[in-house]
Design a protein around this motif. Structure first.
Motif, PDB file in Angstrom:
ATOM      1  N   LEU A  97       0.841  -1.196   0.000  1.00  9.69           N
ATOM      2  CA  LEU A  97       0.000   0.000   0.000  1.00  9.69           C
ATOM      3  C   LEU A  97       0.873   1.242   0.000  1.00  9.69           C
ATOM      4  CD1 LEU A  97      -3.090  -0.395   0.103  1.00  9.69           C
ATOM      5  CD2 LEU A  97      -1.859  -2.297   1.167  1.00  9.69           C
ATOM      6  N   HIS A  98       0.612   2.147  -0.912  1.00 13.94           N
ATOM      7  CA  HIS A  98       1.331   3.411  -0.938  1.00 13.94           C
ATOM      8  C   HIS A  98       0.609   4.480  -0.116  1.00 13.94           C
ATOM      9  CE1 HIS A  98       3.838   1.449  -3.823  1.00 13.94           C
ATOM     10  NE2 HIS A  98       2.833   1.267  -4.655  1.00 13.94           N
ATOM     11  N   ARG A  99      -0.685   4.281   0.070  1.00 16.48           N
ATOM     12  CA  ARG A  99      -1.503   5.102   0.970  1.00 16.48           C
ATOM     13  C   ARG A  99      -2.841   4.392   1.122  1.00 16.48           C
ATOM     14  NH1 ARG A  99      -4.384   8.513  -2.926  1.00 16.48           N
ATOM     15  NH2 ARG A  99      -3.230   8.448  -4.900  1.00 16.48           N
ATOM     16  N   PRO A 100      -3.654   4.783   2.113  1.00 25.29           N
ATOM     17  CA  PRO A 100      -4.926   4.094   2.313  1.00 25.29           C
ATOM     18  C   PRO A 100      -5.833   4.159   1.082  1.00 25.29           C
ATOM     19  CG  PRO A 100      -4.362   5.388   4.239  1.00 25.29           C
ATOM     20  CD  PRO A 100      -3.368   5.763   3.182  1.00 25.29           C
ATOM     21  N   ALA A 154      -8.988   4.763 -10.807  1.00 28.21           N
ATOM     22  CA  ALA A 154      -7.542   4.686 -10.946  1.00 28.21           C
ATOM     23  C   ALA A 154      -7.196   4.051 -12.286  1.00 28.21           C
ATOM     24  CB  ALA A 154      -6.934   3.873  -9.802  1.00 28.21           C
ATOM     25  N   THR A 155      -5.950   4.222 -12.689  1.00 25.69           N
ATOM     26  CA  THR A 155      -5.416   3.493 -13.826  1.00 25.69           C
ATOM     27  C   THR A 155      -4.675   2.279 -13.297  1.00 25.69           C
ATOM     28  OG1 THR A 155      -5.160   5.510 -15.139  1.00 25.69           O
ATOM     29  CG2 THR A 155      -3.890   3.589 -15.828  1.00 25.69           C
ATOM     30  N   SER A 156      -5.082   1.111 -13.766  1.00 32.95           N
ATOM     31  CA  SER A 156      -4.469  -0.143 -13.347  1.00 32.95           C
ATOM     32  C   SER A 156      -3.594  -0.662 -14.481  1.00 32.95           C
ATOM     33  CB  SER A 156      -5.558  -1.170 -13.014  1.00 32.95           C
ATOM     34  OG  SER A 156      -4.996  -2.438 -12.741  1.00 32.95           O
ATOM     35  N   THR A 157      -2.311  -0.876 -14.199  1.00 32.39           N
ATOM     36  CA  THR A 157      -1.353  -1.341 -15.205  1.00 32.39           C
ATOM     37  C   THR A 157      -0.817  -2.709 -14.791  1.00 32.39           C
ATOM     38  OG1 THR A 157      -0.713   0.946 -15.667  1.00 32.39           O
ATOM     39  CG2 THR A 157       0.756  -0.785 -16.447  1.00 32.39           C
ATOM     40  N   SER A 158      -0.966  -3.699 -15.691  1.00 31.83           N
ATOM     41  CA  SER A 158      -0.605  -5.076 -15.365  1.00 31.83           C
ATOM     42  C   SER A 158       0.395  -5.636 -16.354  1.00 31.83           C
ATOM     43  CB  SER A 158      -1.853  -5.966 -15.358  1.00 31.83           C
ATOM     44  OG  SER A 158      -2.808  -5.496 -14.431  1.00 31.83           O
ATOM     45  N   GLN A 159       1.266  -6.504 -15.859  1.00 27.76           N
ATOM     46  CA  GLN A 159       2.220  -7.181 -16.721  1.00 27.76           C
ATOM     47  C   GLN A 159       2.735  -8.447 -16.035  1.00 27.76           C
ATOM     48  OE1 GLN A 159       5.396  -3.816 -15.643  1.00 27.76           O
ATOM     49  NE2 GLN A 159       6.176  -5.242 -17.173  1.00 27.76           N
ATOM     50  N   VAL A 160       3.315  -9.350 -16.818  1.00 28.72           N
ATOM     51  CA  VAL A 160       3.993 -10.517 -16.263  1.00 28.72           C
ATOM     52  C   VAL A 160       5.386 -10.064 -15.841  1.00 28.72           C
ATOM     53  CG1 VAL A 160       4.857 -12.843 -16.703  1.00 28.72           C
ATOM     54  CG2 VAL A 160       2.687 -12.114 -17.716  1.00 28.72           C
ATOM     55  N   THR A 166       0.403  -5.883 -10.765  1.00 25.54           N
ATOM     56  CA  THR A 166      -0.569  -4.844 -11.072  1.00 25.54           C
ATOM     57  C   THR A 166      -0.270  -3.619 -10.220  1.00 25.54           C
ATOM     58  OG1 THR A 166      -2.272  -6.479 -11.589  1.00 25.54           O
ATOM     59  CG2 THR A 166      -3.013  -4.240 -11.131  1.00 25.54           C
ATOM     60  N   GLU A 167      -0.159  -2.475 -10.865  1.00 23.86           N
ATOM     61  CA  GLU A 167       0.070  -1.217 -10.162  1.00 23.86           C
ATOM     62  C   GLU A 167      -1.105  -0.287 -10.427  1.00 23.86           C
ATOM     63  OE1 GLU A 167       4.651  -0.422  -9.818  1.00 23.86           O
ATOM     64  OE2 GLU A 167       4.145  -0.797 -11.923  1.00 23.86           O
ATOM     65  N   ALA A 168      -1.616   0.316  -9.377  1.00 26.07           N
ATOM     66  CA  ALA A 168      -2.763   1.218  -9.495  1.00 26.07           C
ATOM     67  C   ALA A 168      -2.378   2.608  -9.018  1.00 26.07           C
ATOM     68  CB  ALA A 168      -3.947   0.700  -8.683  1.00 26.07           C
ATOM     69  N   ALA A 169      -2.795   3.616  -9.772  1.00 26.76           N
ATOM     70  CA  ALA A 169      -2.518   5.005  -9.409  1.00 26.76           C
ATOM     71  C   ALA A 169      -3.704   5.862  -9.801  1.00 26.76           C
ATOM     72  CB  ALA A 169      -1.255   5.499 -10.107  1.00 26.76           C
ATOM     73  N   ASP A 170      -3.992   6.873  -8.991  1.00 24.38           N
ATOM     74  CA  ASP A 170      -5.039   7.824  -9.322  1.00 24.38           C
ATOM     75  C   ASP A 170      -4.416   9.207  -9.545  1.00 24.38           C
ATOM     76  OD1 ASP A 170      -4.491   8.809  -6.797  1.00 24.38           O
ATOM     77  OD2 ASP A 170      -6.415   8.194  -5.912  1.00 24.38           O
ATOM     78  N   GLY A 229      -1.481  10.073  -7.344  1.00 24.04           N
ATOM     79  CA  GLY A 229      -0.263   9.264  -7.342  1.00 24.04           C
ATOM     80  C   GLY A 229      -0.528   7.796  -7.097  1.00 24.04           C
ATOM     81  N   PRO A 230       0.522   6.999  -6.840  1.00 19.43           N
ATOM     82  CA  PRO A 230       0.378   5.554  -6.650  1.00 19.43           C
ATOM     83  C   PRO A 230      -0.527   5.206  -5.464  1.00 19.43           C
ATOM     84  CG  PRO A 230       2.672   6.143  -7.005  1.00 19.43           C
ATOM     85  CD  PRO A 230       1.941   7.432  -6.795  1.00 19.43           C
ATOM     86  N   LEU A 231      -1.330   4.160  -5.652  1.00 19.35           N
ATOM     87  CA  LEU A 231      -2.193   3.649  -4.595  1.00 19.35           C
ATOM     88  C   LEU A 231      -1.678   2.327  -4.038  1.00 19.35           C
ATOM     89  CD1 LEU A 231      -5.759   4.438  -5.993  1.00 19.35           C
ATOM     90  CD2 LEU A 231      -4.904   5.115  -3.734  1.00 19.35           C
ATOM     91  N   TRP A 232      -1.441   1.352  -4.933  1.00 18.05           N
ATOM     92  CA  TRP A 232      -0.954   0.059  -4.469  1.00 18.05           C
ATOM     93  C   TRP A 232      -0.214  -0.656  -5.586  1.00 18.05           C
ATOM     94  CZ3 TRP A 232      -6.402   0.574  -5.075  1.00 18.05           C
ATOM     95  CH2 TRP A 232      -6.951  -0.137  -6.148  1.00 18.05           C
ATOM     96  N   THR A 233       0.612  -1.633  -5.174  1.00 16.79           N
ATOM     97  CA  THR A 233       1.245  -2.581  -6.083  1.00 16.79           C
ATOM     98  C   THR A 233       0.873  -3.972  -5.604  1.00 16.79           C
ATOM     99  OG1 THR A 233       3.120  -1.098  -6.489  1.00 16.79           O
ATOM    100  CG2 THR A 233       3.421  -3.435  -7.024  1.00 16.79           C
ATOM    101  N   SER A 234       0.396  -4.800  -6.526  1.00 11.90           N
ATOM    102  CA  SER A 234      -0.066  -6.142  -6.186  1.00 11.90           C
ATOM    103  C   SER A 234       0.667  -7.169  -7.031  1.00 11.90           C
ATOM    104  CB  SER A 234      -1.581  -6.237  -6.432  1.00 11.90           C
ATOM    105  OG  SER A 234      -2.042  -7.565  -6.245  1.00 11.90           O
TER     106      SER A 234
END
Length: 288
Positions: free
Chosen positions: A93-96, A103-109, A125-129, A132-137
């Motif tokens: 989590l980059h913030r709550p 958000a924009t969700s960007t995914s890759q192998v 998967t990285e999500a940002a609004d 800025g960044p929200l989370w990396t999964s």
């Protein structure tokens, strides 16, 4: 061969716009067992829109995506769902996470590992609004029968349990219909609902989503050791060590290592404490 590691790794990241609102958050929380007892003030933080906060593991379903099923359909991947198991999961989590947002969700192998009789895909998967960044999964996907292609074996470190009794132990019942409710948050893999499909995958009945037990466990840690403060969670990682069947009971053992981390072990009570989650660690935001 069904997995072309080079092609999968070279594929362009895929981006999508995702959004969620309080109803999505409430449905996810109900899917991981929140709301019992229904009028408990601590449970209303998960179920009542006027008091709602967001458990960080919601990041794994935000936007109503297809979960693991959607992530294994990219270039270089031609995989039979019956051969797929979720091997592990990490969320940073980059913030709550806000109760509603987009958000924009960007995914890759991010990696493909060769375990001999199986392959392991790391789907990032990285999500940002707009702020800025929200989370990396990172999802580690275990694909049976697809190893042996000469790739790297990848990391295999294990997290030893503390040589002392846990600080807290909580038992959580898994309802008979829990997988049916949880799948409404986006992961419609028939392994979790269709007995015939489950039999083809080698199980005598449908199994619970690994990410459902993942969410149930984090909720137990937040409620038991963090006073319900979801903002204290910095990251959460686990390895799925065994299956869970709806109707079973999870035994969640917690060790507070220091102010910055909690180690966790999860087992299935009815099967002589068979392993469910291993190598599980919640790292925390330190309070002043």
């Amino acid at each position: 061969m069904p997995i072309d590691a080079a092609k999968a790794l070279a594929a362009e990241p895929r981006s999508a716009e995702i959004s969620w609102d309080s109803k999505d958050v409430q449905l996810y929380h109900l899917g991981i067992g929140a709301g019992i007892p229904a009028t408990d003030p601590d449970e209303l933080r998960y179920t009542l829109e006027s008091r709602l906060h967001v458990l960080p593991s919601f990041a794994t379903v935000a936007g109503g995506g297809k979960g693991v099923v959607g992530g294994i359909a990219g270039p270089g991947l031609d995989i039979d769902l019956a051969s797929v198991l979720h091997g592990g999961q990490t969320v940073v989590l980059h913030r709550p996470i806000p109760v509603s947002g987009s958000a924009t969700s960007t995914s890759q192998v991010a990696a493909v590992y060769d375990k001999g009789k199986a392959a392991v895909l790391v789907l990032r998967t990285e999500a940002a609004d707009a702020d800025g960044p929200l989370w990396t999964s990172d999802a580690q996907i275990f694909v049976r029968g697809e190893g042996g292609f000469g790739g790297e074996r990848g990391p295999s470190a294990r997290l030893e349990l503390p040589a002392r009794e846990p600080d807290k132990t909580v038992d959580k019942a898994v309802r008979e219909d829990q997988a049916l409710l949880y799948r409404l948050s986006g992961d419609f893999n028939p392994l979790h609902a269709d007995p015939e499909f489950a039999a083809r995958a080698g199980f005598d009945r449908p199994i619970l989503h690994g990410l459902c037990s993942y969410g149930m466990t984090l909720k137990a840690v937040v409620d038991t050791l963090l006073g319900g403060d979801v903002a204290r969670v910095r990251s959460y990682t686990t390895r799925f060590a065994g299956v869970v069947f709806p109707g079973e009971t999870l035994r969640i053992r917690m060790w507070q290592q220091d102010v910055s981390k909690v180690q966790v072990s999860v087992t299935a009570v009815e099967r002589d404490d068979a392993p469910v989650l291993a190598d599980t660690l919640v790292t925390l935001v330190e309070t002043s």
